[in-house]
Design a protein around this motif. Structure first.
Motif, short mmCIF file in Angstrom:
data_model
loop_
_atom_site.label_atom_id
_atom_site.label_comp_id
_atom_site.label_asym_id
_atom_site.label_seq_id
_atom_site.Cartn_x
_atom_site.Cartn_y
_atom_site.Cartn_z
N TRP A 2 0.54 8.01 2.04
CA TRP A 2 0.80 9.31 1.27
C TRP A 2 -0.53 10.44 1.98
O TRP A 2 -0.11 11.44 2.34
CB TRP A 2 0.83 8.89 -0.17
CG TRP A 2 0.65 10.26 -0.82
CD1 TRP A 2 2.34 10.96 -1.60
CD2 TRP A 2 -0.60 11.13 -1.55
NE1 TRP A 2 1.05 12.00 -2.54
CE2 TRP A 2 0.13 12.22 -2.44
CE3 TRP A 2 -1.92 11.38 -0.69
CZ2 TRP A 2 -0.66 13.08 -2.76
CZ3 TRP A 2 -1.98 12.30 -1.65
CH2 TRP A 2 -1.66 13.34 -2.70
N ASP A 61 0.86 -1.06 0.04
CA ASP A 61 0.22 -0.11 0.11
C ASP A 61 0.28 1.00 -0.36
O ASP A 61 1.78 1.37 0.93
CB ASP A 61 -0.57 0.44 0.85
CG ASP A 61 -1.69 1.51 1.16
OD1 ASP A 61 -1.77 1.81 0.68
OD2 ASP A 61 -1.74 1.83 2.75
N ARG A 62 0.96 1.69 -1.77
CA ARG A 62 1.24 2.92 -1.12
C ARG A 62 0.59 4.65 -0.66
O ARG A 62 0.77 5.81 -0.87
CB ARG A 62 2.22 3.34 -2.29
CG ARG A 62 3.25 2.52 -2.57
CD ARG A 62 3.99 2.57 -3.80
NE ARG A 62 3.87 3.70 -4.32
CZ ARG A 62 3.80 4.02 -5.60
NH1 ARG A 62 3.46 3.01 -6.86
NH2 ARG A 62 3.93 5.40 -6.42
N ASN A 63 -0.83 4.50 -0.69
CA ASN A 63 -1.74 5.47 -0.28
C ASN A 63 -1.94 5.90 0.73
O ASN A 63 -2.00 6.84 1.51
CB ASN A 63 -3.20 5.46 -1.29
CG ASN A 63 -3.29 4.25 -2.52
OD1 ASN A 63 -2.33 5.43 -3.05
ND2 ASN A 63 -3.84 3.56 -3.22
N GLN A 114 -3.05 10.35 -6.11
CA GLN A 114 -3.02 11.88 -5.94
C GLN A 114 -3.47 13.28 -6.35
O GLN A 114 -3.53 13.70 -5.27
CB GLN A 114 -0.89 11.57 -5.69
CG GLN A 114 -0.88 10.24 -5.01
CD GLN A 114 0.44 10.29 -5.40
OE1 GLN A 114 0.99 10.99 -5.70
NE2 GLN A 114 1.36 8.93 -4.16
N PRO A 134 -2.22 4.71 -7.57
CA PRO A 134 -1.17 6.11 -6.70
C PRO A 134 -1.21 7.26 -7.92
O PRO A 134 -1.89 8.49 -7.08
CB PRO A 134 0.20 5.61 -5.87
CG PRO A 134 0.20 4.83 -5.97
CD PRO A 134 -0.61 3.76 -6.73
N SER A 147 -9.56 4.16 -0.22
CA SER A 147 -8.81 4.17 -1.26
C SER A 147 -8.84 3.00 -2.06
O SER A 147 -8.70 1.55 -1.13
CB SER A 147 -6.73 4.17 -1.32
OG SER A 147 -6.34 2.78 -1.13
#
Lengths: 419, 419
Positions: free
Chosen positions: A26, A21-23, A166, A162, A69
């Motif tokens: 962020w 998970d990169r959300n 973003q 992402p 997300s």
């Protein structure tokens, strides 16, 4: 009472760890900047009941804003909009303008795949135009639109990728519903220090001492973490406590002047890039095999100061591409100070660079000896004027850890030489 | 009813995204292997109330096992054991044997920092020897011990650093309390297919068609995700449905024979490593600047088949280190098929390798033109016998995406050439 938010990350592939998970991280950063307290990040799979339970948990916890997300795609396991609508007690309605927008995006996208069937794909994507009644649509960046569903809590629904999420975040933030949900936020300052070469427990000890000498210490919210082999110290505080924060910085600087390399959050990568301005650097890597060159070029515009590098994995490559004397390798071993120095000298010469860094070590799991166990890494940084620095360390961790931390050590060595 | 588990990741540095959680995904994998259903991963900061809320959420959700990670360190913000004890209604007691173990570990560790004060550090670490009454201690790998607290749910308390958590997982799993908590687990099969070069929406369309032709399709739990530019299709199913799964594999193979490159979960990295056996490969990289070489050497033992590589970021480096004719660059541009081919030929010759791959492209954000926008990347793979393959693509995403996906395209090109 400050404003609190929660994040619901959905997707079986994220829950089961197949993609990272990169959300969450962020969005967490964005919330911090806003002065919104993040209470929880929850991750669940593409199961409606689990997603509903996560929404319920956050609503019961009293958060003002929930951000979801993922789960907005065309496949059958993408269920977020349906679940959020039901959770908020709203019907799903077709947004015809959105339907047209999505069709136009698909038409453009599909031109790259001439063999694909447009109508089939369009039908598959139609469900992406169904929205909870009363929700605000956030225009899609890929094909998946976002949504803001007003209420207590207000729910912001964003896509998983992402690079779609973003840009949509800022539009979603500007909606009246979100602005209202976060109206009660507190303004915080946040500042970051970075240290290198200090064990975590010594930092803990330093902070305990600081607590005794700085009056408002307990109102500074300090978190520390080890990151890529460095210590990161992040402090949040209300604006009137800026003197107390300055005291903390001065305390740590006085106690660990050599280790505290950044008092404004600047990364070692940024410092090295800044110090290189007007000069070029070349790399010579063995165990890191390109990771240092890749790290030096992560930043846009790196071509101004990175000439290139050699990955000399084999001894033949060290000789052929960097001009390392095979005798030197035979005498001292490929993982040794003389070989690191010869590699750096070779890179300097071959690339005609102003500076060069060499790394040679044993990343493991095999190849270690009693004298040079796994984790033993030799570094050399050289300037074209002949100045140089050598270093050798024994790094903890597995193969990936040793390789990554080696790039950090190399950057610090380069910084000290350039500074 | 199957056995369910939840994970509570703690740590303000993880919640705020300053470090990426690697434990949730890793534990998720272990649970899947065991046949334990993972319901939720929750992440919260070092605030006792939020941690308690997360534990309460999972307990109310009916999970049989909760695994916590993080918050076991010596600093004041490490509160997990205290919170878990209170949540389980247990007193904290000093475990004197554990206290001695920790002291012995610290003594060894501190020998690397002769200036540090042993007694101060030991005092700071004493709280790590306080455990909830009745809990089983899992021996520390770093200085932080783990715990298993029996009950409904049973709580497994593990440290944050992955290299400490992972070895301790197996010991924790073997305790009677955990074995009892997961006794009701179901055995599932799990299998993975991988595709490359197919848009996600076409896969969705293929799966909808498969649903109509495969009788037990709806009992296959299929998740799909885009990962490093490839599609990963993971299916879980009860053992008696293995025929249905075979039907699914055959269906996708018949429909997309070129795109389905792995039907047993094998990664492209593994396939390339296997195909390289007995041969060596060299790389010539411009925009990826070492990422391909680093990826090829991620696996232990890579020195058997990776000779090395050149990161030729500047045009001078392309000429000097790879022998690319500057005329060729002047005529076609550095990002072009002839230059990619010359780079590959140069790497082949300089490293005396059996195979070489070259990458040259525009990773952005600057440097794009109308003809060659950001994301344009040229590849060439060559064998020493003269055979070769060229390819050029236009990759979506930001600088980091373009660089990473380029390594995937390069590996696929290499696979096709070697196969």
């Amino acid at each position: 009472m400050s404003t609190r938010a929660g994040i619901v990350v959905t997707g079986t592939e994220v829950l089961t760890g197949r993609i990272q998970d990169r959300n969450g991280p962020w969005i967490a950063d964005r919330l911090l900047e806003l002065g919104v307290e993040l209470a929880h990040v929850t991750i669940c799979g593409d199961r409606p009941d689990d997603m509903t339970a996560a929404l319920r948990f956050l609503a019961d916890d009293g958060v003002d804003l929930i951000i979801t997300s993922g789960g907005l795609g065309p496949t059958a396991d993408d269920l977020t909009v349906e679940v959020v609508a039901r959770f908020c007690g709203l019907d799903l309605v077709l947004d015809t303008a959105l339907d047209d927008t999505i069709a136009a995006i698909l038409r453009k996208l599909m031109s790259r795949y001439p063999q694909a069937d447009f109508e089939a794909v369009r039908a598959a994507n139609r469900k992406q135009a169904m929205i909870p009644a009363g929700a605000t649509v956030i225009d899609p960046v890929g094909t998946a639109p976002g949504l803001v569903v007003p209420g207590r809590p207000t729910v912001m629904v964003l896509p998983g990728p992402p690079r779609e999420l973003q840009p949509m975040w800022h539009s979603a933030l500007d909606t009246a519903a979100v602005q209202q949900a976060i109206a009660g936020r507190t303004h915080y300052e946040q500042a970051t220090m970075r240290m290198f070469g200090l064990p975590e427990s010594e930092l803990a000890d330093a902070l305990r001492t600081a607590q005794q000498s700085i009056t408002a210490f307990d109102r500074l919210e300090i978190t520390t973490c080890l990151r890529r082999g460095e210590l990161e110290i992040v402090t949040r505080y209300e604006p009137e406590l800026s003197d107390a924060y300055t005291e903390l910085v001065e305390f740590l600087r006085a106690r660990h002047p050599r280790e505290l390399f950044s008092d404004d959050g600047e990364l070692i990568d940024e410092q090295v890039a800044r110090l290189l301005a007007g000069r070029t650097v070349a790399t010579a890597e063995s165990c890191t095999a390109g990771l240092l060159a890749a790290r030096l070029t992560e930043r846009p515009g790196a071509s101004a100061y990175v000439a290139g590098g050699v990955v000399a994995y084999s001894n033949e490559a060290k000789a052929e591409l960097l001009g390392v004397d095979p005798e030197l390798i035979a005498r001292h071993g490929a993982v040794s100070e003389p070989v690191a120095r010869a590699m750096a000298a070779g890179a300097l010469a071959r690339f005609g660079a102003d500076a060069a860094v060499a790394i040679t070590g044993i990343a493991g799991p095999d190849g270690g000896t009693d004298e040079k166990p796994v984790g033993t890494v030799y570094f050399c940084a050289l300037l074209a004027d002949g100045r140089g620095m050598d270093r050798n360390v024994r790094l903890p961790g597995n193969r990936a850890d040793v390789r990554e931390r080696s790039t950090t050590v190399a950057l610090h060595l380069l910084r000290r030489l350039l500074d």
